[in-house]
Structure formats: structure tokens, C-alpha cells
Design an enzyme around this catalytic site. Structure first.
Site, PDB file in Angstrom:
ATOM      1  N   THR A  80      -5.413  12.245   5.276  1.00 20.11           N
ATOM      2  CA  THR A  80      -5.185  13.326   4.312  1.00 20.11           C
ATOM      3  C   THR A  80      -6.385  14.262   4.313  1.00 20.11           C
ATOM      4  O   THR A  80      -7.511  13.845   4.579  1.00 20.11           O
ATOM      5  CB  THR A  80      -4.951  12.782   2.891  1.00 20.11           C
ATOM      6  OG1 THR A  80      -4.743  13.889   1.991  1.00 20.11           O
ATOM      7  CG2 THR A  80      -6.151  11.992   2.394  1.00 20.11           C
ATOM      8  N   ASP A 113      -4.959   7.557  11.457  1.00 24.13           N
ATOM      9  CA  ASP A 113      -4.874   7.491  10.006  1.00 24.13           C
ATOM     10  C   ASP A 113      -5.433   6.168   9.483  1.00 24.13           C
ATOM     11  O   ASP A 113      -4.810   5.117   9.643  1.00 24.13           O
ATOM     12  CB  ASP A 113      -3.405   7.647   9.610  1.00 24.13           C
ATOM     13  CG  ASP A 113      -3.177   7.534   8.121  1.00 24.13           C
ATOM     14  OD1 ASP A 113      -4.132   7.701   7.351  1.00 24.13           O
ATOM     15  OD2 ASP A 113      -2.010   7.285   7.731  1.00 24.13           O
ATOM     16  N   SER A 133      -3.202   4.029   6.742  1.00 23.75           N
ATOM     17  CA  SER A 133      -2.003   3.259   7.061  1.00 23.75           C
ATOM     18  C   SER A 133      -2.344   2.308   8.200  1.00 23.75           C
ATOM     19  O   SER A 133      -3.457   2.345   8.733  1.00 23.75           O
ATOM     20  CB  SER A 133      -0.841   4.192   7.445  1.00 23.75           C
ATOM     21  OG  SER A 133      -1.123   4.884   8.652  1.00 23.75           O
ATOM     22  N   ASN A 161       0.322   1.113  10.716  1.00 20.39           N
ATOM     23  CA  ASN A 161       1.342   1.001  11.763  1.00 20.39           C
ATOM     24  C   ASN A 161       1.194   2.082  12.828  1.00 20.39           C
ATOM     25  O   ASN A 161       0.750   3.198  12.536  1.00 20.39           O
ATOM     26  CB  ASN A 161       2.748   1.086  11.162  1.00 20.39           C
ATOM     27  CG  ASN A 161       3.114  -0.170  10.390  1.00 20.39           C
ATOM     28  OD1 ASN A 161       2.990  -0.207   9.175  1.00 20.39           O
ATOM     29  ND2 ASN A 161       3.560  -1.191  11.096  1.00 20.39           N
ATOM     30  N   TYR A 198       7.639   8.331   3.286  1.00 23.68           N
ATOM     31  CA  TYR A 198       6.796   9.521   3.258  1.00 23.68           C
ATOM     32  C   TYR A 198       7.287  10.419   2.132  1.00 23.68           C
ATOM     33  O   TYR A 198       8.259  10.093   1.452  1.00 23.68           O
ATOM     34  CB  TYR A 198       6.827  10.247   4.607  1.00 23.68           C
ATOM     35  CG  TYR A 198       6.081   9.501   5.682  1.00 23.68           C
ATOM     36  CD1 TYR A 198       4.692   9.561   5.768  1.00 23.68           C
ATOM     37  CD2 TYR A 198       6.758   8.704   6.592  1.00 23.68           C
ATOM     38  CE1 TYR A 198       4.000   8.850   6.731  1.00 23.68           C
ATOM     39  CE2 TYR A 198       6.079   7.991   7.568  1.00 23.68           C
ATOM     40  CZ  TYR A 198       4.696   8.071   7.626  1.00 23.68           C
ATOM     41  OH  TYR A 198       4.018   7.359   8.568  1.00 23.68           O
TER      42      TYR A 198
END
Length: 395
Positions: A287, A99, A102, A104, A144
Site C-alpha cells: 500500500t 507485497d 500478504s 500468497n 480485495y
């Protein structure tokens, strides 16, 4: 004889050099997923998680206010792309979502709550089974769409293909929110954004790869295949780009903010008419959607003849898809067009009937999110070393 020895030594050195060069580009394979169509519930869950990730509101609030290496990637429903990593010594395998929206790295923990259904649907990290596990003790929490994922931080060895990252800090999730991760084909997330957006400022995995000199070039690139659920959903390449996966040359633009992969978006055109210009955009592999600012969101879906629903989706007439216009994003002075087959998403209702949805969703902010709908059409190079991003038509 001396010549033969010299030739043999030369060939041996060449082979070592070739192996080293080849080792800098890391690729990896995937599992099979049966071909099926996404449900409307899954599309809504994706929108909800996207809005929570960027800490912005969505369609409901707008309506109310307005009065109405190479990692071979698994492609599940064109909603998420995942690939394998391992954590610990010996390695514990996990299928992960990569992803860029983000920063982490987290996986489910063997100590997760019995009430955390999603956690028990996937592989869980067992700290006691790893000889290289180092406890951190700090807690972490990430928001989330249906709540917060939480747990504790730790350090361990992380392997992706032949790349072995030492002492990587990551999250061991003991609570996963609601149904968000129950139906996913991934156990956790590898964030590929920059440290400023990481929970507690933790060094992201790719930054660790660069710092530990595991790649020659601090670049990774995505090739995503947009063909339903396919065993070979594409690839993530660490260490450079694969010129066989795109045509022409990459158009690079500088990043405007090295937190997300954010860059200037010159303009957007629909059927040859410019509807917006001088925007910012973020490339987000986490996404499947195209999130637009309020004005462009309403204009585009209106021009597509979309029918708004009570769930704030735009329904499109499946029989008229071929007549819909090309939508063009102008980046770095170059035109990157999307055809109807790119931005129309097929889904199923609860009764099993098929519908067509617009991939353009609302981002109640003054920037765009270009997800897999765009990245699937255009090979994308994420150049962390030079703080730039590049696009070219995917092969």
C-alpha cells in the site's frame, strides 16, 4: 612452475568463493512508465483494497457511527512497486507487486473468464506450456476491495533473478474482481508475509527460498524511490541488505506477530507533541498509504488543517504544504520523521485539476499500517530468520 599452479588454483578457488558469495544477493531490473499523476479514483481504490486485506472497516463506517535478490522496482504513481519474475519451464514472464502485507503468490491464468477484464490486460500463465507444471486441484479465493479474486492452485518452478524455487505452490486466477487490477502495472502479487496469513496455509515464496537454501541469510530488504513514475523505482534485495542504500545503521525491533510484519510502535509525535504511544504497526509494501487508528487519524488530519470531503478524504491546501509539521514515529527508541513532502499526495480530479491529499487514512483497528510513504523514506530490512524488522534513513 609448482608455485604458478598453486597460485592459479588459489585464484580459481577464490573466484568460485566470490561468485558464490555474490550470488546470495539477488537484484533485478524494470520497465519505463511515463511520468503522470494519480487520479482520486486510484487513491480510493487503493484504500478500499487495503481495508479489505486487513478485514476492517473504513472511513464511511466511522463517519456514520460518529455522526459525520535485488529486484529493481518499477514505481508507478508512487502507488505500487513491481518487478519481474518467471514461472514454469520455459519461464513465462510476469511483472509482479511484491507485497509484505500478504503471503500468497498468484498470477492470471490463461483459462481466466472472458468477463475478467483485468486478466486480459496482463500476461497469463499457460499451464500446458510448462514442462514442470503440477496440478493441485484445490480452489483459492482472496478478498480485495471490490470483490474476491479466485481460481485454482498449482505447483511450478518460480525464478527471480538467478534464484530458482522448485515446486512452489501458487494461485492461477480465473476471476479478478471489478476494476481493481485493470490499471495496475503488475499482473499478480508475490506475498512476502508469513504462512499464518496465507490462503490455505500455503508456504510463501520467500519461506521456500530459505528452506531450499537459495539465500545465505533469510533476509530481504526494500529500497523504494519516491519520485513519481521512474524506470528505476528502487530495488528489492533477497539475501541481505545493501549498505549503500541507507545511511547510519539499521534500528531493529523484534516482531510481535509473525503473520504480518508486525512490530511495536513506541509513540507518534506531531510538531513535537506526543499524540499516541504503545501502539502496534505493520510494514506493508503493498500500500502507498499510512493507515491510522481512529483517534490518531482524526487528530493528525485536524492538525494538518485537512478538509474532510464526502468521499472521506482529507484535502490539504497545496499552497501551504511547506508550513505543515514533521510527523515522527518512534520505533526502538529512535525517531523516524516524515516531512510534508513525504505524507502529502498529489492527485488529479476528473476535470484534470490538481489537488493535495493527506496520506493518512483510517484503519478502524488499534494498529497502524506503514506503507510506501514510510518505507520510501526509510530503507527496510525484513529479517525472517531472526523474526525482526529494521529501519534506516534511505540514501
Amino acid at each position: 612452475m609448482h608455485c604458478l599452479i598453486s597460485l592459479w588454483l588459489s585464484l580459481w578457488i577464490l573466484c568460485l568463493f566470490w561468485a558464490k558469495c555474490q550470488g546470495q544477493l539477488i537484484r533485478i531490473p524494470m520497465q519505463f512508465q511515463a511520468s503522470f499523476m494519480a487520479s482520486r479514483r486510484q487513491h480510493r481504490a487503493g484504500r478500499s483494497s487495503l481495508l479489505a486485506k486487513y478485514n476492517v472497516v473504513g472511513e464511511q463506517e466511522l463517519t456514520s457511527r460518529n455522526g459525520g535478490a535485488t529486484e529493481t522496482l518499477d514505481n508507478r504513481l508512487n502507488l505500487e512497486y513491481a518487478g519481474p519474475i518467471s514461472i514454469g519451464s520455459p519461464g513465462q514472464p510476469f511483472n509482479m507487486l511484491f507485497d509484505t502485507g500478504s503471503a500468497n503468490l498468484w498470477v492470471p491464468s490463461a483459462e481466466c473468464s472472458p468477463k475478467s477484464v483485468a486478466c486480459h490486460h496482463h500476461h497469463r500463465y499457460n499451464a500446458s506450456a510448462s514442462s514442470t507444471f503440477v496440478p493441485d486441484g484445490r480452489r483459492f479465493s482472496i478478498a480485495y476491495g471490490t470483490g474476491s479474486l479466485s481460481g485454482r492452485l498449482a505447483q511450478d518452478t518460480v525464478a527471480i533473478g538467478q534464484l530458482v524455487v522448485r515446486n512452489q505452490t501458487f494461485g492461477m486466477a480465473t476471476h479478478e474482481p471489478g476494476p481493481t487490477f485493470v490499471d495496475t502495472n503488475f499482473a499478480g502479487i508475490v506475498g512476502l508475509g508469513f504462512r499464518p496469513i496465507a490462503e490455505q496455509g500455503i508456504k510463501p515464496l520467500f519461506e521456500s527460498m530459505c528452506d531450499q537454501k537459495l539465500v545465505d541469510d533469510c533476509v530481504f530488504s526494500f529500497y523504494l524511490k519516491r519520485n513519481g513514475s521512474d524506470r528505476k523505482g528502487g530495488e528489492l534485495l533477497f539475501g541481505g541488505v545493501d549498505k549503500t542504500k541507507f545511511s547510519g545503521s539499521l534500528t531493529y525491533v523484534p516482531l510481535t506477530h509473525a503473520g504480518y510484519w508486525q512490530f511495536p510502535l513506541d509513540a507518534i509525535e506531531v510538531a513535537g507533541t506526543r499524540i499516541s504511544q504503545h501502539r502496534q504497526a505493520i510494514a506493508d509494501t503493498g500500500t502507498s498509504l499510512l493507515a491510522a487508528p481512529p483517534r490518531e487519524y482524526l487528530i493528525i488530519n485536524s492538525l494538518l488543517g485537512g478538509l474532510p470531503t464526502s468521499n472521506n478524504e482529507y484535502l490539504l491546501n497545496c499552497s501551504e504544504i511547506d508550513s505543515l509539521p514533521e510527523i515522527v514515529f518512534i520505533i526502538g527508541g529512535q525517531r523516524f520523521g516524515l516531512q510534508p513532502r513525504d505524507y502529502v499526495m498529489s492527485a488529479t480530479n476528473d476535470d484534470g485539476s490538481s489537488i493535495c491529499l493527506s496520506a493518512f487514512t483510517l484503519m478502524d483497528a488499534e494498529f497502524w499500517i506503514l506503507g510506501d510513504v514510510f518505507i520510501g523514506r526509510y530503507y527496510t530490512a525484513f529479517d525472517a530468520g531472526h523474526r525482526r524488522i529494521g529501519f534506516a534513513p534511505a540514501a
